[in-house]
Design a protein around this motif. Structure first.
Motif, PDB file in Angstrom:
ATOM      1  N   HIS A 276       0.664  -1.319   0.182  1.00  0.00           N
ATOM      2  CA  HIS A 276       0.336   0.107   0.314  1.00  0.00           C
ATOM      3  C   HIS A 276       0.982   1.203  -0.011  1.00  0.00           C
ATOM      4  N   SER A 277       2.270   1.001   0.097  1.00  0.00           N
ATOM      5  CA  SER A 277       2.794   2.714   0.586  1.00  0.00           C
ATOM      6  C   SER A 277       3.700   2.981  -1.508  1.00  0.00           C
ATOM      7  N   ASN A 278       2.733   2.014  -1.811  1.00  0.00           N
ATOM      8  CA  ASN A 278       3.864   2.117  -3.773  1.00  0.00           C
ATOM      9  C   ASN A 278       2.322   3.674  -4.083  1.00  0.00           C
ATOM     10  N   CYS A 279       0.757   3.741  -3.305  1.00  0.00           N
ATOM     11  CA  CYS A 279       0.017   4.830  -3.910  1.00  0.00           C
ATOM     12  C   CYS A 279      -0.122   5.333  -2.786  1.00  0.00           C
ATOM     13  N   GLU A 280      -0.865   6.665  -3.032  1.00  0.00           N
ATOM     14  CA  GLU A 280      -1.100   7.926  -2.521  1.00  0.00           C
ATOM     15  C   GLU A 280      -1.678   7.778  -1.590  1.00  0.00           C
ATOM     16  N   LEU A 281      -0.906   7.815  -0.149  1.00  0.00           N
ATOM     17  CA  LEU A 281      -2.071   7.381   1.330  1.00  0.00           C
ATOM     18  C   LEU A 281      -2.944   8.528   1.656  1.00  0.00           C
ATOM     19  N   THR A 282      -2.727  10.070   0.828  1.00  0.00           N
ATOM     20  CA  THR A 282      -3.645  10.723   1.145  1.00  0.00           C
ATOM     21  C   THR A 282      -5.079  10.295   0.328  1.00  0.00           C
ATOM     22  N   ASP A 283      -4.423   9.439  -0.680  1.00  0.00           N
ATOM     23  CA  ASP A 283      -6.261   9.349  -1.281  1.00  0.00           C
ATOM     24  C   ASP A 283      -6.776   7.932  -1.301  1.00  0.00           C
ATOM     25  N   ARG A 284      -6.264   7.402  -0.087  1.00  0.00           N
ATOM     26  CA  ARG A 284      -6.993   6.756   0.532  1.00  0.00           C
ATOM     27  C   ARG A 284      -8.720   6.211   1.040  1.00  0.00           C
ATOM     28  N   PRO A 285      -9.121   5.153   0.065  1.00  0.00           N
ATOM     29  CA  PRO A 285     -10.662   5.770   0.670  1.00  0.00           C
ATOM     30  C   PRO A 285     -11.099   5.027   2.135  1.00  0.00           C
ATOM     31  N   GLU A 286     -11.837   5.354   2.431  1.00  0.00           N
ATOM     32  CA  GLU A 286     -11.801   4.939   3.841  1.00  0.00           C
ATOM     33  C   GLU A 286     -12.537   3.921   3.892  1.00  0.00           C
ATOM     34  N   SER A 287     -12.324   2.589   4.643  1.00  0.00           N
ATOM     35  CA  SER A 287     -12.159   1.302   4.835  1.00  0.00           C
ATOM     36  C   SER A 287     -13.653   0.791   5.708  1.00  0.00           C
ATOM     37  N   GLN A 288     -13.400   2.539   6.956  1.00  0.00           N
ATOM     38  CA  GLN A 288     -15.294   1.556   7.726  1.00  0.00           C
ATOM     39  C   GLN A 288     -16.349   3.190   7.746  1.00  0.00           C
ATOM     40  N   ARG A 289     -17.320   2.997   7.723  1.00  0.00           N
ATOM     41  CA  ARG A 289     -17.796   3.701   8.082  1.00  0.00           C
ATOM     42  C   ARG A 289     -19.337   3.537   9.186  1.00  0.00           C
ATOM     43  N   SER A 290     -19.654   4.415   9.234  1.00  0.00           N
ATOM     44  CA  SER A 290     -21.196   4.211  10.406  1.00  0.00           C
ATOM     45  C   SER A 290     -22.650   4.095   9.298  1.00  0.00           C
ATOM     46  N   CYS A 291     -23.512   3.126   9.933  1.00  0.00           N
ATOM     47  CA  CYS A 291     -24.028   2.703   9.144  1.00  0.00           C
ATOM     48  C   CYS A 291     -25.309   2.354  10.610  1.00  0.00           C
ATOM     49  N   PHE A 292     -26.521   1.784   9.572  1.00  0.00           N
ATOM     50  CA  PHE A 292     -28.008   1.270  10.189  1.00  0.00           C
ATOM     51  C   PHE A 292     -28.429   0.731  10.471  1.00  0.00           C
ATOM     52  N   LYS A 293     -28.164  -0.699  12.296  1.00  0.00           N
ATOM     53  CA  LYS A 293     -27.863  -1.602  12.065  1.00  0.00           C
ATOM     54  C   LYS A 293     -29.581  -2.143  12.345  1.00  0.00           C
ATOM     55  N   ILE A 294     -29.915  -3.605  11.057  1.00  0.00           N
ATOM     56  CA  ILE A 294     -31.390  -3.212  11.414  1.00  0.00           C
ATOM     57  C   ILE A 294     -31.602  -4.505  11.969  1.00  0.00           C
ATOM     58  N   CYS A 295     -32.600  -4.210  12.609  1.00  0.00           N
ATOM     59  CA  CYS A 295     -33.426  -5.136  14.073  1.00  0.00           C
ATOM     60  C   CYS A 295     -34.178  -5.920  13.434  1.00  0.00           C
ATOM     61  N   ASP A 296     -34.835  -7.416  14.609  1.00  0.00           N
ATOM     62  CA  ASP A 296     -36.115  -7.129  14.062  1.00  0.00           C
ATOM     63  C   ASP A 296     -37.037  -6.360  14.733  1.00  0.00           C
ATOM     64  N   TRP A 297     -36.972  -5.141  16.053  1.00  0.00           N
ATOM     65  CA  TRP A 297     -37.829  -4.463  16.118  1.00  0.00           C
ATOM     66  C   TRP A 297     -37.667  -3.897  15.193  1.00  0.00           C
ATOM     67  N   HIS A 298     -37.215  -3.711  14.005  1.00  0.00           N
ATOM     68  CA  HIS A 298     -37.526  -2.618  13.538  1.00  0.00           C
ATOM     69  C   HIS A 298     -38.067  -2.930  12.155  1.00  0.00           C
ATOM     70  N   LEU A 299     -39.005  -3.528  12.530  1.00  0.00           N
ATOM     71  CA  LEU A 299     -40.555  -3.903  11.606  1.00  0.00           C
ATOM     72  C   LEU A 299     -41.536  -2.759  11.881  1.00  0.00           C
ATOM     73  N   GLU A 300     -41.450  -2.948  12.532  1.00  0.00           N
ATOM     74  CA  GLU A 300     -42.777  -1.652  13.617  1.00  0.00           C
ATOM     75  C   GLU A 300     -42.603  -0.655  13.084  1.00  0.00           C
ATOM     76  N   LEU A 301     -41.068  -0.243  13.236  1.00  0.00           N
ATOM     77  CA  LEU A 301     -41.199   2.088  12.197  1.00  0.00           C
ATOM     78  C   LEU A 301     -40.970   2.208  10.910  1.00  0.00           C
ATOM     79  N   PHE A 302     -40.835   1.088   9.946  1.00  0.00           N
ATOM     80  CA  PHE A 302     -40.487   1.119   8.949  1.00  0.00           C
ATOM     81  C   PHE A 302     -41.315   0.676   7.491  1.00  0.00           C
ATOM     82  N   GLU A 303     -41.577   0.864   6.815  1.00  0.00           N
ATOM     83  CA  GLU A 303     -42.703   0.257   5.811  1.00  0.00           C
ATOM     84  C   GLU A 303     -41.859   1.267   4.104  1.00  0.00           C
ATOM     85  N   TRP A 304     -42.969   0.233   3.739  1.00  0.00           N
ATOM     86  CA  TRP A 304     -42.685   1.040   2.234  1.00  0.00           C
ATOM     87  C   TRP A 304     -44.119   1.855   1.383  1.00  0.00           C
TER      88      TRP A 304
END
Length: 1501
Positions: free
Chosen positions: A78-106
């Motif tokens: 990875h040192s051969n590539c420009e470290l400043t242009d390295r894309p992010e490898s982690q990001r926050s997300c919305f973890k879906i659980c079964d009880w979310h069924l009552e909160l969202f719909e199409w």
């Protein structure tokens, strides 16, 4: 020379330096090129995002792989590539659980309009003329994932977690373009009888509108000049004249600019500035109190302005042109001006600032908060201005990312501290407050701990984190933990004992005869007692044990029944009631018993001596006899709080209540519970809500149209006529203090009108005296009463005032009714249990049994009528509206059975059997009581359990055989055959029996030994043999091929050799004859056996094990055990007997509101629900869970709108007018067939608010005007269909109106024709086909017809339209020829057609024999004379025409040709035979070979 050398050296040095600089620059360029090339050779690559992991909600994390690759595709460091242009490898997300069924719909939108499928190049496919039924298209719709609470859009991944995404497009069909379809024209209208030129017209209506790009509708009207104009006589006007009234202009105020234009306008508004000023001053004076009034909620005055509006009146001629007004002057001219109210829109204040968000913290769920803002009404709309909008607005807040930027919401819960040391002083202070606190205290005390409300928050890792103490009010429920417990502090001289240790492990895994499982716990003495101190407990009490693992190791164990109820025992009656057990006072000591028996697994009950006596349970124990129990109730609760908010003055009386609850019911003759469990009283000092009301001021003076306007029209100078007057309306409290108008709009009656019509009488108006009082009624409402008024002053001499139709002087009205009758209506209600007291309701509430039967009341509704049969209020008849009648609801009785009988003996004396017990029916159930179990024909129910009787318990014992006795009379030698006997007895073979002789019936009767047998006494010299030995055993399993043997041997040899009988016998091993097999047999499961005195709950079901021989005989289990047969393992299982639970019902609800506020159909209902359904054989739930009763019958009053009147133009013959209809107050009984009767308007209450309900603008066309017709009727509902199948769920129907031309000179001013379409249901599919008439003179008519037989224009394809004119091609130019009905050239009468080979006419040939008609043939009349004779029709088909219409030869030509050819051949053959010479003898020619002809395709062949 020196200078030259130095210059040369310098020049050489410069050359060298320049070369070095060039080389250095090239090196630098190469290096930078390599670096640049390096930077372009390597790049970052990323993988797909992984699944969201972590906590539910927005706290999840997604990861992906990131690596560096070369441009050729291989991975590098990875040192051969420009470290400043390295894309992010982690990001926050919305973890879906079964009880979310009552909160969202199409969220899915409706399908968009169907569009044609595009070509591959992106071009839209055009509609082609080849469209037959439909074209393929696509429909799209919007699909997105939303949060239910605030309808915000979120990522689709959330909803896809629970259900797949709905499709966003689908195939569809676009029907072919459909043209507008119109009906046939009506008949022509009647021509005007007035002299001169007039027009007549005819119209048609739209049946189906154009769809999918079809052609527009054609003109719906046609006009033409009447054929016969009526000439005008001398002195008769050619034209008629009509007074046309125009529409009212918008309401406006008189401006200075208009005053300056006075004298220049067409209408004479001549005035000067002083008149304008005086009018303004008058208006200002009239509205002085309006401008003076300023509201208390803003600084702007409530400005009501009264303006004026005008309209044009002109004279029109019958040809549509304007004429001089004098030609239309009549006695009364219509008004051209009137006062009006200037429209003012509702004015609102500015929005207030947004309130704080209702959600200020993050609690883990995704529900949003809300905030609101308000605005007030400055003044309401008047004069038809824009109405007021909403005064409050709400919106969601803090919805971003689930509230992740908000701090976590605090949670509050009760917490406890550690127990403090035992404190004795608290109890001592209660006994003696003077107790010295300094002395060392001992004895009983109290331990205290704190219970407090603490705040807990949710940290970033979603873990609870305790916070500081908060107010107890923040914790909702009272604490469930105790703050105080009792304890004991040992005194100085007391013995101190340690706490009990934990229970040890069990010493044995099972119990046997010599050992049993035990657990032990101990405590030790920590300090010995001193003198006078509390002694230590005995050593034996320092150790406790309890039994464990009580199941027997040998599968032999003690079984006990349940303890019997406590009963008095005469042996221990000496014990008095002061004996304490477990610290509770008793009422005597009784005795409880239970059965103890020894049981062996798989065998049932066995003798008690086989179970270990050391662990035998107790069979008797003392118990406490039940005392008399008095009813115990709690003290009354606190009075419920009276409402703190204000109460409306006209509301019901507010009460507060308190109650107490029964803790213990009375038992064993104790004191009964009190009757009063609920009390209530009226609240005192209730704060009444402020009463808002409208305060109205006096009406202002009547404001007329300004004088300048009035005088400019026909020179009217008198200030009189209709005008408007206004007043101030404010919102006030009871104290007459003005408040915000919005309060009255919310809480008070509707706002009174601000403006009303008024009248200033003119000099020429008719004046009357006031109306007199109504005359007295002579009888009831069957008579009438009248009142009068008379003309006054000059009005008595005016003719117009004498017109009583316009100015009535007598009014008549029916007399009010005073006598009323009562009639019952409807059926009696169900019997309703009377519930009058609140105590009964409380009894049901706390005891749980509502009163279901007993005395009740039936209701029947009463209606009150007057003498005319009109329904009136029930109060006129002085009754409550009901007839009441006592009734009875029978109580349910349950099925009653006897007690169980004793168990019968086991049905089998050996092995397994059945023992039964029974109970019989004592009383049948009725009235919905608990049903009986299934009974046998003898009305009994049985219970059977398996039982086991030990085999060989009783067996036959035989004595030795007696000596053999022979018949001495027949045999003197006393030898030979004889008889010997023996005795049998039945004995008890058990250990306890000791082979005691018992009755023979106890032994198996089928196995009774033989008591008599034959024997033999051998005579001298005979062979003597021993008795037979026993048969040897057959091997298992039984096999007929295996033999069984027995033997005997010779005891004495005979005198004669070979005379001894056989010494051995053999027989096959036959199953169930001399060979048997054995197996274990299991009985059926018993019924569920409960413990004694138990009626339901847990029990056991068992089955017994026995050994059975193959012939079905039960034998001792030892046989099966010796054979080591496999035993079934499970002989006892748990079971459950469902407890008998009667159906539990809720209380009756309160009576509902009446389903109808008036009339006969109104019903009230009350309901109850099933709290617990019946279980087992419990009392079933009743079918009736709803009770109905009729409502009080009240008359129905309603406003009924009459029919619209014809359009009425005020003061003119045509132009803009108004349609009116009456609003009548009617009374009826609410039924569909009820006849309505008119009553006073006051009974119907308020009038409808909208003026448009009674008045409707309209127009009467003037002669010569081009005007629109009335709307046509709605066409039948028609569906859009493809191949006869409906394309849509809803159809369409249309209506139209068109214009009528009365003068061609005005047709340019005609309005556009109008078409309206609306959706409809229940439509049909229609087909449109072309229809044609018969040909006549080569012409016919074609028209389009709908499948229901209606002739239309449009709907049929133009390309498929049949021809209406027929021509002969080529034209018939031959002499005596003409074009026939079939479209081919034919010849006139007397001539026959001579056709060419191509089927066309060649010429017409005269038929021979018709010379006498030559002249007729050549005449013109003969050429065109129609041929209609019957003879001509008969022979018409026999004309010599060899060709058909299509140019082919007719069939008869072929027939004639074939016949002629045959005749010709026959003639030639006959001639040949006649003319032929006789045959001469010729030599026989040599034999030749057969000649084979072959056709090569040549024409010459």
């Amino acid at each position: 020379m020196i200078l030259r050398d130095s210059w040369f050296c310098a020049h050489w040095a410069w050359q060298r330096t320049r070369r070095f600089m060039v080389v250095l620059a090239l090196l630098l360029l190469h290096t930078s090129s390599l670096e640049g090339r390096k930077s372009h050779q390597f790049a970052w690559k990323t993988g797909h995002w992984g699944h969201c992991i972590g906590d539910c909600g927005s706290g999840g994390v997604q990861s992906r792989v990131v690596w560096c690759v070369h441009s050729e595709g291989w991975t590098t460091h990875h040192s051969n590539c420009e470290l400043t242009d390295r894309p992010e490898s982690q990001r926050s997300c919305f973890k879906i659980c079964d009880w979310h069924l009552e909160l969202f719909e199409w969220e899915v939108s409706e399908w968009y309009i169907c569009v044609l499928v595009p070509f591959a190049h992106g071009e839209v496919k055009p509609r082609t003329s080849e469209c037959v039924t439909a074209q393929h298209g696509l429909q799209h719709r919007r699909v997105q994932c939303i949060q239910k609470m605030n309808r915000t859009v979120v990522a689709n991944d959330i909803c896809e977690y629970f259900s797949p995404q709905p499709p966003m497009e689908q195939a569809c069909l676009i029907p072919c373009p459909r043209d507008c379809v119109v009906s046939e024209f009506s008949s022509w209208s009647v021509c005007n009888r007035h002299c001169g030129k007039s027009l007549q017209h005819r119209t048609r209506s739209v049946i189906a509108p154009p769809l999918y790009g079809g052609t527009k509708c054609p003109n719906l009207t046609e006009s033409r000049v009447c054929n016969v104009p009526i000439s005008c006589f001398h002195g008769e006007e050619k034209y008629t004249y009509s007074l046309k009234v125009g529409p009212w202009s918008k309401c406006r105020l008189l401006h200075l600019k208009e005053m300056n234009m006075i004298g220049r306008t067409m209408l004479d508004f001549s005035s000067d500035s002083t008149e304008r000023s005086s009018f303004k001053l008058q208006v200002v004076e009239d509205l002085h109190h309006f401008h003076k009034f300023r509201s208390h909620y803003n600084s702007k005055p409530l400005d009501i302005e009264i303006g004026y509006q005008t309209r044009q009146v002109r004279c029109t001629r019958s040809d549509g042109k304007n004429a001089v007004l004098s030609l239309c002057v009549q006695e009364t001219m219509p008004l051209t001006f009137q006062s009006c109210l200037m429209p003012k829109d509702c004015e609102m204040s500015d929005w207030s600032s947004w309130s704080s968000c209702s959600r200020t913290c993050h609690s883990g769920d995704l529900s949003p908060g809300f905030r609101s803002r308000t605005r007030s009404i400055k003044h309401i709309a008047v004069g038809g201005g824009r109405e007021c909008p909403e005064t409050e607005e709400r919106e969601a807040c803090n919805t971003h990312a689930g509230g992740e930027h908000l701090h976590p919401c605090p949670r509050y819960s009760w917490k406890t501290s550690e127990w403090r040391e035992c404190d004795v002083t608290l109890l001592l202070e209660q006994q003696d407050p003077r107790h010295d606190k300094q002395t060392a205290l001992c004895g009983g005390g109290i331990q205290i701990r704190e219970v407090y409300c603490a705040q807990t928050t949710l940290d970033e890792t979603h873990k609870l984190k305790e916070g500081e103490d908060v107010s107890e009010d923040l914790c909702e429920d009272p604490p469930s933990t105790s703050k105080m417990v009792t304890c004991e502090v040992p005194c100085a001289m007391d013995c101190v004992v340690a706490e009990w240790s934990q229970w040890s492990s069990c010493s044995h895994s099972c119990s046997s005869k010599n050992s049993e499982g035990r657990q032990i716990r101990t405590r030790s003495i920590l300090a010995l007692p001193g003198e006078g101190g509390k002694p230590c407990p005995p050593t034996r009490t320092l150790q406790e044990y309890r039994l464990c693992n009580e199941h027997s190791c040998n599968l032999v164990y003690w079984e006990t029944s349940l303890w019997s109820s406590c009963s008095e025992n005469i042996l221990i009656t000496a014990l008095n009631a002061s004996v304490n057990w477990n610290g509770e006072a008793t009422c005597g000591v009784g005795m409880q018993t239970r059965k103890v028996f020894c049981v062996k697994n798989n065998s049932g009950q066995i003798p008690a001596k086989r179970c270990p006596e050391s662990i035998r349970p107790e069979a008797v124990r003392p118990c406490l006899l039940p005392c008399k129990k008095d009813c115990v109730v709690t003290p009354f609760s606190e009075w419920t709080r009276c409402p703190t908010t204000c109460q409306m003055g006209n509301g019901t009386t507010t009460k507060q209540s308190r109650y107490r609850i029964i803790i213990q019911e009375a038992a064993n003759g104790g004191q009964e519970c009190p009757d009063t469990l609920y009390e209530e009283r009226e609240c005192e000092d209730i704060h009444l809500c402020p009463v808002y009301s409208w305060k109205v001021n006096k009406w202002s003076q009547c404001v007329l149209v300004p004088d300048s306007v009035r005088q400019g029209v026909l020179g009217l100078n008198e200030a009189c006529g209709h005008g408007l007057q206004s007043r101030v309306v404010t919102c006030v409290l009871e104290s007459n203090r003005s408040v915000d108008m919005s309060e009255c709009l919310k809480w008070a009656e509707p706002m009174p009108p601000l403006v009303q019509d008024c009248l200033v009488p003119c000099k020429d108006d008719c004046t009357f005296t006031p109306w007199s009082k109504f005359t007295a009624c002579t009888s009831d409402c069957e008579s009438t009463r009248t009142r009068r008024r008379t003309l006054t002053g000059r009005s008595r001499k005016r003719d117009k005032c004498q017109n009583t139709e316009v100015y009535p002087q007598l009014e008549t009205e029916p007399c009010p009714c005073t006598e009323f009758t009562t009639r019952s209506h409807g059926n009696w209600s169900e019997c309703i249990i009377a519930v009058g007291k609140m105590e009964l309701e409380l009894e049901r509430r706390f005891h749980g049994h509502a009163k279901e039967c007993g005395e009740g009341i039936c209701f029947q509704a009463l209606a009150c009528y007057d003498k005319t049969g009109r329904l009136v209020e029930p109060s006129h008849c002085n009754h409550s509206g009901y007839i009441e009648q006592p009734c009875m609801v029978p109580c349910p009785f349950d099925c009653k059975l006897s007690d169980w009988s004793s168990w019968a003996p086991c049905s089998s004396s050996c092995g397994t059997g059945v023992k039964i017990r029974s109970r019989w029916l004592k009383e049948k159930p009725y009235n919905g009581g608990r049903p009986c179990p299934k009974l046998d024909p003898k009305n009994q129910v049985y219970e059977a359990v398996p039982c086991y009787s030990k085999c060989n318990q009783y067996s036959w014992k035989v004595e030795p055989w007696s000596p053999c006795e022979t018949n001495s009379e027949q045999n003197s030698l006393l030898c030979g055959d004889g008889i010997q006997t023996r005795k049998n007895r039945c004995v008890n073979t058990t250990e306890e029996g000791g082979e005691e002789t018992v009755a023979h019936m106890l032994c198996n009767q089928s196995e009774i030994p033989v008591e008599t047998q034959k024997c033999i006494i051998y005579c001298p010299g005979e062979c003597v043999v021993s008795a037979w030995s026993h048969w040897n055993q057959c091997p298992q399993p039984c096999n007929p091929n295996t033999m069984q043997t027995r033997t005997r041997h010779v005891l004495r040899s005979p005198l004669k050799p070979k005379t001894c009988p056989e010494s051995s016998q053999m027989r096959p091993c036959v199953l169930n004859h001399n060979c048997f097999q054995y197996h274990y047999n299991l009985t059926d499961w018993s019924t569920c056996q409960l413990n004694e005195n138990a009626t339901c709950g847990q029990g056991i079901r068992n089955r017994l094990l026995s050994c059975v021989r193959s012939d079905g005989k039960a034998i001792n289990k030892n046989y099966c055990e010796k054979l080591n047969l496999e035993k079934p393992t499970k002989v006892i299982i748990d079971c459950h007997v469902e407890c008998v639970v009667n159906c539990q019902l809720s209380e009756w609800s309160t009576w509902s509101e009446c389903s109808h506020t008036c009339g006969f159909a109104g019903q009230m209902l009350r309901t109850r629900s099933v709290i617990m359904p019946a279980q087992g054989e419990g009392r079933p739930c009743p079918d009736e869970l709803t009770l109905f009763r009729s409502c009080v019958i009240k008359p129905c009053y309603s406003w009924v709108l009459g029919e619209w009147s014809p359009c009425k133009v005020e003061g003119g013959q045509c132009g803009d007018g108004i349609q009116v209809r009456n609003l009548t107050c009617m009374v009826h009984d609410g039924s569909l067939s009820a006849a309505s009767k008119q009553v006073e308007s006051a009974l119907c209450g308020e009038l409808p608010s909208k003026d448009s309900a009674l008045h409707l603008p309209c127009s009467v066309p003037c002669p010569g005007d081009c005007h629109l017709t009335e709307w046509s009727e709605w066409s039948p509902c028609e569906l859009t269909c493809i191949d006869g199948r409906s394309f849509e769920t809803k159809g369409r129907q249309s209506r139209s109106r068109t214009f009528i031309i009365q003068s061609f000179e005005n047709q340019d001013s005609c309005p556009e024709q109008e078409v309206e379409t609306r959706p409809c249901s229940g439509g049909k599919c229609y087909n449109y086909v072309w229809k044609t008439s018969l040909w006549q003179d080569n012409e016919r008519t074609a028209w389009c017809q709908r499948s229901d037989g209606v002739n239309v224009t449009g709907g049929c394809s133009i390309r498929m339209q049949p021809a209406t004119t027929r021509h002969c091609n080529p034209a018939c130019r031959k002499p005596f020829s003409y074009c026939t009905q079939t479209g081919v050239c034919g010849c006139e009468r007397g001539y026959t057609e001579i056709m060419r080979s191509n089927g066309f006419l060649d010429y017409c040939m005269k038929i021979p024999g018709l010379e006498d008609k030559k002249a007729d043939v050549k005449t013109n009349a003969a050429k065109h004379k129609p041929v209609n004779s019957k003879m001509h029709d008969i022979f018409k088909g026999w004309s010599i025409q060899p060709f058909n219409q299509d140019g082919r030869l007719k069939i008869w030509v072929y027939g004639v040709s074939a016949g002629g050819f045959l005749i010709l051949v026959s003639l030639i053959f006959t001639s040949y035979l006649v003319c032929k010479k006789p045959k001469q003898q010729q030599p026989v020619p040599p034999q030749q070979k057969c000649l084979t002809l072959a056709y090569d395709g040549d024409v010459d062949m």
